[in-house]
Design a protein around this motif. Structure first.
Motif, PDB file in Angstrom:
ATOM      1  N   VAL A  71       0.887  -1.060  -0.060  1.00 29.37           N
ATOM      2  CA  VAL A  71      -0.544  -0.255  -0.043  1.00 29.37           C
ATOM      3  C   VAL A  71       0.769   1.519  -0.221  1.00 29.37           C
ATOM      4  O   VAL A  71       1.457   0.834   0.747  1.00 29.37           O
TER       5      VAL A  71
ATOM      6  N   PRO B 226       0.357   5.471  -0.088  1.00 33.00           N
ATOM      7  CA  PRO B 226      -0.493   5.961   0.141  1.00 33.00           C
ATOM      8  C   PRO B 226      -0.269   7.169  -1.079  1.00 33.00           C
ATOM      9  O   PRO B 226       1.085   7.674  -1.000  1.00 33.00           O
TER      10      PRO B 226
ATOM     11  N   HIS C  47       6.594   4.666   3.974  1.00 31.99           N
ATOM     12  CA  HIS C  47       5.008   5.483   2.849  1.00 31.99           C
ATOM     13  C   HIS C  47       4.991   3.823   2.319  1.00 31.99           C
ATOM     14  O   HIS C  47       2.857   3.665   2.216  1.00 31.99           O
TER      15      HIS C  47
ATOM     16  N   PHE D 284      -3.857  -3.746   9.048  1.00 32.31           N
ATOM     17  CA  PHE D 284      -3.358  -2.707   8.314  1.00 32.31           C
ATOM     18  C   PHE D 284      -3.593  -0.972   8.822  1.00 32.31           C
ATOM     19  O   PHE D 284      -3.113  -0.044   8.988  1.00 32.31           O
ATOM     20  N   GLU D 285      -4.741  -1.191  10.301  1.00 30.79           N
ATOM     21  CA  GLU D 285      -4.970   0.251  10.564  1.00 30.79           C
ATOM     22  C   GLU D 285      -4.275   0.665  11.542  1.00 30.79           C
ATOM     23  O   GLU D 285      -3.566   1.533  12.029  1.00 30.79           O
TER      24      GLU D 285
ATOM     25  N   TYR E 266      -1.698   2.159   9.047  1.00 31.12           N
ATOM     26  CA  TYR E 266      -1.370   3.612   9.327  1.00 31.12           C
ATOM     27  C   TYR E 266      -1.612   4.622  10.051  1.00 31.12           C
ATOM     28  O   TYR E 266      -1.185   5.729   9.773  1.00 31.12           O
TER      29      TYR E 266
ATOM     30  N   PHE F 158       2.029   5.307  11.482  1.00 30.39           N
ATOM     31  CA  PHE F 158       3.076   6.315  10.234  1.00 30.39           C
ATOM     32  C   PHE F 158       1.955   7.797  10.638  1.00 30.39           C
ATOM     33  O   PHE F 158       3.373   8.675  10.416  1.00 30.39           O
ATOM     34  N   HIS F 159       1.217   8.143  10.377  1.00 32.09           N
ATOM     35  CA  HIS F 159       0.619   9.561  10.763  1.00 32.09           C
ATOM     36  C   HIS F 159       1.029  10.196  12.394  1.00 32.09           C
ATOM     37  O   HIS F 159       1.412  10.440  12.530  1.00 32.09           O
TER      38      HIS F 159
ATOM     39  N   THR G 206      -7.434  12.172  10.200  1.00 37.58           N
ATOM     40  CA  THR G 206      -7.494  11.001   9.759  1.00 37.58           C
ATOM     41  C   THR G 206      -9.200  10.807  10.073  1.00 37.58           C
ATOM     42  O   THR G 206      -9.824   9.343   9.919  1.00 37.58           O
TER      43      THR G 206
END
Length: 261
Positions: free
Chosen positions: A138, A140, A194, A211-212, A215, A218-219, A234
């Motif tokens: 994935v 982004p 990323h 995945f979450e 995610y 990362f943020h 988000t």
């Protein structure tokens, strides 16, 4: 259609779920406690059970463990829980529950969960070859400017088959080489990449949680551990964000250290 047993001590929830499921053509049995659920489970042999966690006599997790230990867990069970019992609901999946629904339950989520619960997986063909591992890489869209060496426009999600022959995909799939700028300069990125890979050949809940988790990590790293900025990025309220991070087991202290580095 299917026979579905709804176990919940709240009359309003039993009535609402019964109405929705009956409109979809299912046969619905209702139980207000564990004792009634045991009786109906024997009488109607349900194809699926919607089981509330908190009930006055015996809670849903205890009943689930009872069915599992006695060999009566022959049907998929979907746990139902309020905001304060999500961790318990996730824990219940370890004892045989297929998934869980968070209250208040919307019609869309209910019907999707029921459909998934009633769909039995196709039996795997016997083979002597090593099983294929399905990975999704994935990238982004917002990370595009941080990468160089992209020879053409690539899909935000790239699916690859590792350990087996490649299959044709009906959706656009990109196999372009994407190389981080920092790696091209001989540097190693300090925060979460990323682009990350996720194994797809497993239950949806496990893949979604991984995945979450990636995610949010990362943020958090990108925003320096600021919960306010992550919430804005988000689109989540801070209270829901905290609960989500706790559910996923995200280490906030580690994320702040990664951001500082």
């Amino acid at each position: 259609m299917a026979t579905i047993l709804v176990v919940d001590d709240e009359l309003g929830i039993r009535a609402l779920l019964s109405e929705i499921l009956s409109d979809e053509g299912h046969s619905v049995e209702l139980a207000e406690n564990a004792a009634k659920a045991r009786i109906l489970r024997e009488q109607c042999k349900p194809d699926l059970v919607l089981l509330d966690i908190w009930m006055p006599d015996v809670d849903g997790v205890t009943l689930l463990k009872e069915w599992s230990a006695s060999g009566q867990l022959t049907m998929p069970v979907i746990m139902m829980s309020g905001h304060g019992t999500i961790d318990t609901a996730v824990e219940a999946t370890k004892f045989g529950a297929q998934s869980f629904l968070e209250k208040p339950i919307t019609m869309q989520k209910l019907l999707r969960a029921v459909e998934q619960g009633l769909t039995k997986p196709a039996p795997r063909a016997a083979t002597t070859a090593a099983p294929a591992v399905h990975l999704a890489t994935v990238t982004p869209i917002t990370a595009a400017s941080s990468y160089a060496g992209i020879t053409s426009m690539s899909s935000p999600i790239r699916s690859e088959l590792v350990g087996g022959d490649a299959h044709h995909h009906s959706s656009p799939v990109s196999y372009n080489t994407v190389q981080p700028v920092s790696s091209m300069n001989g540097l190693t990125p300090s925060g979460p990449s990323h682009e990350q890979s996720f194994e797809l050949d497993r239950p949806l809940r496990e893949a979604r949680d991984d995945f979450e988790r990636a995610y949010f990590e990362f943020h958090l790293a990108r925003e320096g551990g600021s919960m306010t900025r992550v919430a804005e990025k988000t689109g989540l309220e801070r209270t829901h964000l905290y609960r989500k991070l706790k559910q996923l087991g995200v280490d906030l202290g580690r994320s702040k250290k990664t951001a500082a580095n």
